[in-house]
Motif scaffolding. Structure first.
Motif, mmCIF file in Angstrom:
data_model
loop_
_atom_site.group_PDB
_atom_site.id
_atom_site.type_symbol
_atom_site.label_atom_id
_atom_site.label_comp_id
_atom_site.label_asym_id
_atom_site.label_seq_id
_atom_site.Cartn_x
_atom_site.Cartn_y
_atom_site.Cartn_z
ATOM 1 N N SER A 64 7.010 104.328 103.772
ATOM 2 C CA SER A 64 6.489 104.516 102.342
ATOM 3 C C SER A 64 6.821 106.045 102.003
ATOM 4 C CB SER A 64 5.151 104.567 102.110
ATOM 5 O OG SER A 64 4.692 104.746 100.960
ATOM 6 N N ASP A 65 8.241 105.952 101.510
ATOM 7 C CA ASP A 65 8.622 107.362 101.090
ATOM 8 C C ASP A 65 8.376 107.876 99.793
ATOM 9 O OD1 ASP A 65 10.280 109.394 101.056
ATOM 10 O OD2 ASP A 65 12.228 108.419 100.858
ATOM 11 N N ARG A 66 6.952 108.132 99.603
ATOM 12 C CA ARG A 66 6.231 108.361 98.448
ATOM 13 C C ARG A 66 6.820 109.246 97.343
ATOM 14 N NH1 ARG A 66 2.459 111.028 95.567
ATOM 15 N NH2 ARG A 66 2.966 112.902 96.628
ATOM 16 N N LYS A 67 7.231 110.545 97.847
ATOM 17 C CA LYS A 67 7.848 111.543 96.811
ATOM 18 C C LYS A 67 9.097 111.034 96.141
ATOM 19 C CE LYS A 67 8.727 116.136 95.343
ATOM 20 N NZ LYS A 67 8.835 117.681 96.152
ATOM 21 N N ASN A 68 9.883 110.210 97.060
ATOM 22 C CA ASN A 68 11.202 109.705 96.529
ATOM 23 C C ASN A 68 11.182 108.433 95.641
ATOM 24 O OD1 ASN A 68 12.796 111.642 97.227
ATOM 25 N ND2 ASN A 68 12.935 110.818 99.330
ATOM 26 N N HIS A 69 9.739 107.906 95.547
ATOM 27 C CA HIS A 69 9.462 106.673 94.631
ATOM 28 C C HIS A 69 10.240 105.465 95.531
ATOM 29 C CE1 HIS A 69 8.487 109.363 91.256
ATOM 30 N NE2 HIS A 69 7.568 109.638 92.030
ATOM 31 N N SER A 88 12.912 100.140 95.185
ATOM 32 C CA SER A 88 12.902 101.283 94.186
ATOM 33 C C SER A 88 11.998 101.394 93.216
ATOM 34 C CB SER A 88 14.118 101.698 93.664
ATOM 35 O OG SER A 88 15.157 101.392 94.818
ATOM 36 N N ASN A 89 11.795 102.700 92.687
ATOM 37 C CA ASN A 89 10.741 103.011 91.448
ATOM 38 C C ASN A 89 9.439 102.345 91.788
ATOM 39 O OD1 ASN A 89 10.176 103.615 88.907
ATOM 40 N ND2 ASN A 89 10.585 101.730 87.996
ATOM 41 N N CYS A 90 8.879 103.085 92.671
ATOM 42 C CA CYS A 90 7.480 102.631 93.291
ATOM 43 C C CYS A 90 7.069 103.908 94.160
ATOM 44 C CB CYS A 90 7.541 101.323 94.106
ATOM 45 S SG CYS A 90 6.022 101.162 95.039
ATOM 46 N N VAL A 91 5.823 104.320 93.422
ATOM 47 C CA VAL A 91 5.087 105.541 94.152
ATOM 48 C C VAL A 91 4.255 104.756 95.263
ATOM 49 C CG1 VAL A 91 3.566 107.415 93.445
ATOM 50 C CG2 VAL A 91 5.095 106.617 91.932
ATOM 51 N N CYS A 92 4.749 104.365 96.058
ATOM 52 C CA CYS A 92 4.284 103.709 97.253
ATOM 53 C C CYS A 92 3.382 104.495 98.198
ATOM 54 C CB CYS A 92 5.372 103.010 98.167
ATOM 55 S SG CYS A 92 6.547 104.121 98.549
ATOM 56 N N LEU A 104 6.211 91.775 102.260
ATOM 57 C CA LEU A 104 5.900 93.102 102.377
ATOM 58 C C LEU A 104 4.873 93.303 101.160
ATOM 59 C CD1 LEU A 104 6.450 95.835 103.836
ATOM 60 C CD2 LEU A 104 8.183 96.248 102.151
ATOM 61 N N PHE A 105 3.904 93.942 101.497
ATOM 62 C CA PHE A 105 2.878 94.304 100.421
ATOM 63 C C PHE A 105 2.805 95.662 100.406
ATOM 64 C CE2 PHE A 105 1.906 90.319 102.568
ATOM 65 C CZ PHE A 105 1.253 89.609 101.669
ATOM 66 N N VAL A 106 2.632 96.083 99.108
ATOM 67 C CA VAL A 106 2.825 97.630 98.628
ATOM 68 C C VAL A 106 1.832 98.182 97.562
ATOM 69 C CG1 VAL A 106 4.253 99.365 98.167
ATOM 70 C CG2 VAL A 106 5.312 97.479 99.497
ATOM 71 N N SER A 107 1.040 99.235 97.956
ATOM 72 C CA SER A 107 0.292 99.669 96.828
ATOM 73 C C SER A 107 0.961 100.596 96.124
ATOM 74 C CB SER A 107 -0.992 100.387 97.438
ATOM 75 O OG SER A 107 -0.872 101.390 98.165
ATOM 76 N N CYS A 142 -5.833 104.437 91.228
ATOM 77 C CA CYS A 142 -4.910 105.119 92.070
ATOM 78 C C CYS A 142 -5.071 104.529 93.558
ATOM 79 C CB CYS A 142 -5.282 106.478 92.246
ATOM 80 S SG CYS A 142 -4.738 107.503 90.726
ATOM 81 N N PRO A 143 -4.559 103.235 93.815
ATOM 82 C CA PRO A 143 -4.749 102.693 95.237
ATOM 83 C C PRO A 143 -4.191 103.406 96.419
ATOM 84 C CG PRO A 143 -3.276 101.344 93.979
ATOM 85 C CD PRO A 143 -3.931 102.378 92.949
ATOM 86 N N THR A 144 -4.473 103.539 97.316
ATOM 87 C CA THR A 144 -3.912 104.175 98.529
ATOM 88 C C THR A 144 -3.708 103.092 99.645
ATOM 89 O OG1 THR A 144 -6.031 104.913 99.367
ATOM 90 C CG2 THR A 144 -4.612 106.240 97.915
ATOM 91 N N TYR A 145 -4.315 102.920 100.655
ATOM 92 C CA TYR A 145 -4.203 102.188 101.866
ATOM 93 C C TYR A 145 -4.560 100.760 101.863
ATOM 94 C CZ TYR A 145 -2.495 106.252 104.211
ATOM 95 O OH TYR A 145 -1.866 107.562 104.397
ATOM 96 N N ILE A 146 -3.785 99.912 102.116
ATOM 97 C CA ILE A 146 -4.408 98.356 102.155
ATOM 98 C C ILE A 146 -4.476 97.648 103.565
ATOM 99 C CG2 ILE A 146 -3.568 98.191 99.660
ATOM 100 C CD1 ILE A 146 -0.621 97.174 101.089
ATOM 101 N N PHE A 147 -5.119 96.612 103.597
ATOM 102 C CA PHE A 147 -5.149 95.848 104.634
ATOM 103 C C PHE A 147 -4.870 94.271 104.277
ATOM 104 C CE2 PHE A 147 -7.260 93.041 108.029
ATOM 105 C CZ PHE A 147 -6.947 93.836 109.012
#
Length: 272
Positions: A64-69, A88-92, A104-107, A142-147
């Motif tokens: 999750s390369d967050r700042k690079n979206h 791309s284009n995801c504040v993961c 793949l599951f991504v918040s 603002c979801p963060t971690y997932i399971f």
């Protein structure tokens, strides 16, 4: 943070150093296996990574390369040309994978949603949230971690709502399984929850970031109990400072990303 199959190594998203580390449990030093070339958006860089998982079939890391979206893939063989942008284009923020088929599951912290990206498809499908920022049962904040469990039941740390949500597969809304009573420090409350782990019977373990503790909410319970961190914020072995990631090994020992103390802690299970 995640453990490898051998349970001997841990992979760590080293946020401030813009890199992913591989660390043999108990060793004094780790090794850089992704990033480590400064903050940037080149394909050989990561910027403030928040999560990392291992794709065992592809023998690679997904980051999750967050700042690079973006979400990126790096070969575990560390080949120079074996790096790619997966999403791309995801504040993961949080990542999970269905190991059977590679979904793949991504918040997405900015879009207040969780998406499922099927292997080989270019667009993801919203499976939680996606109805704007809010605190209704069909919304996230603002979801963060997932399971993800074996039935593709999704658990989400709903950071801005100070709760953990459970979304059954194909559900239109979720249910609150931890917190949801406003920000606070009682056994019925959470403060900006982060890392999650759920056992086979649905007990939820959550990193209660703002309260510097790890909580366990038994399935169906109205309040929780403190697993780690009853002694307030600190750096002693029985204390935490802003815990984030959570993981259990096969023996049910608990690994905690102790963010403010810049360390990974292991708490051994009580054999009784």
């Amino acid at each position: 943070m995640c453990l490898d199959d051998s349970q001997q190594f841990v992979y760590i998203a080293d946020w401030w150093n813009h890199r992913i580390m591989k660390w043999k449990i108990g060793a004094n030093d780790g090794q850089i296996i992704a990033g480590g070339k400064g903050d940037g958006n080149r394909i050989d860089q990561v910027s403030y990574p928040t999560d990392v998982i291992v794709d065992r079939k592809m023998k690679s890391l997904i980051i999750s390369d967050r700042k690079n979206h973006r979400v990126v893939r790096w070969s575990l063989d560390n080949k120079q040309d074996d790096k790619q942008i997966v999403i791309s284009n995801c504040v993961c923020w949080g990542l999970k994978m269905n190991n059977d088929n590679g979904d793949l599951f991504v918040s997405d912290f900015r879009k207040h949603e969780v998406k499922k990206w099927r292997k080989g498809e270019k667009d993801g499908v919203v499976i939680a949230g996606g109805n704007g920022q809010g605190n209704q049962l069909n919304q996230l904040n603002c979801p963060t971690y997932i399971f993800i469990d074996r039935n593709e039941t999704l658990y989400v740390s709903d950071w801005g709502n100070h709760r953990v949500m459970k979304w059954d597969k194909d559900a239109q809304e979720g249910i609150v399984v931890a917190g949801g009573q406003g920000q606070g420090s009682t056994l019925k409350q959470l403060s900006n929850p982060q890392g999650l782990a759920v056992n086979e019977v649905g007990d939820v373990y959550v990193a209660d970031y703002g309260n510097h503790r790890i909580m366990c909410w038994l399935s169906g319970a109205k309040e929780s109990r403190v697993i780690v961190g009853e002694n307030n914020e600190g750096k002693e072995s029985n204390q935490l400072n802003g815990p984030m990631g959570l993981s259990f090994d096969r023996q049910r020992n608990l690994f905690v990303v102790d963010n403010g103390n810049h360390r990974i802690q292991r708490f051994d299970v009580e054999k009784s």
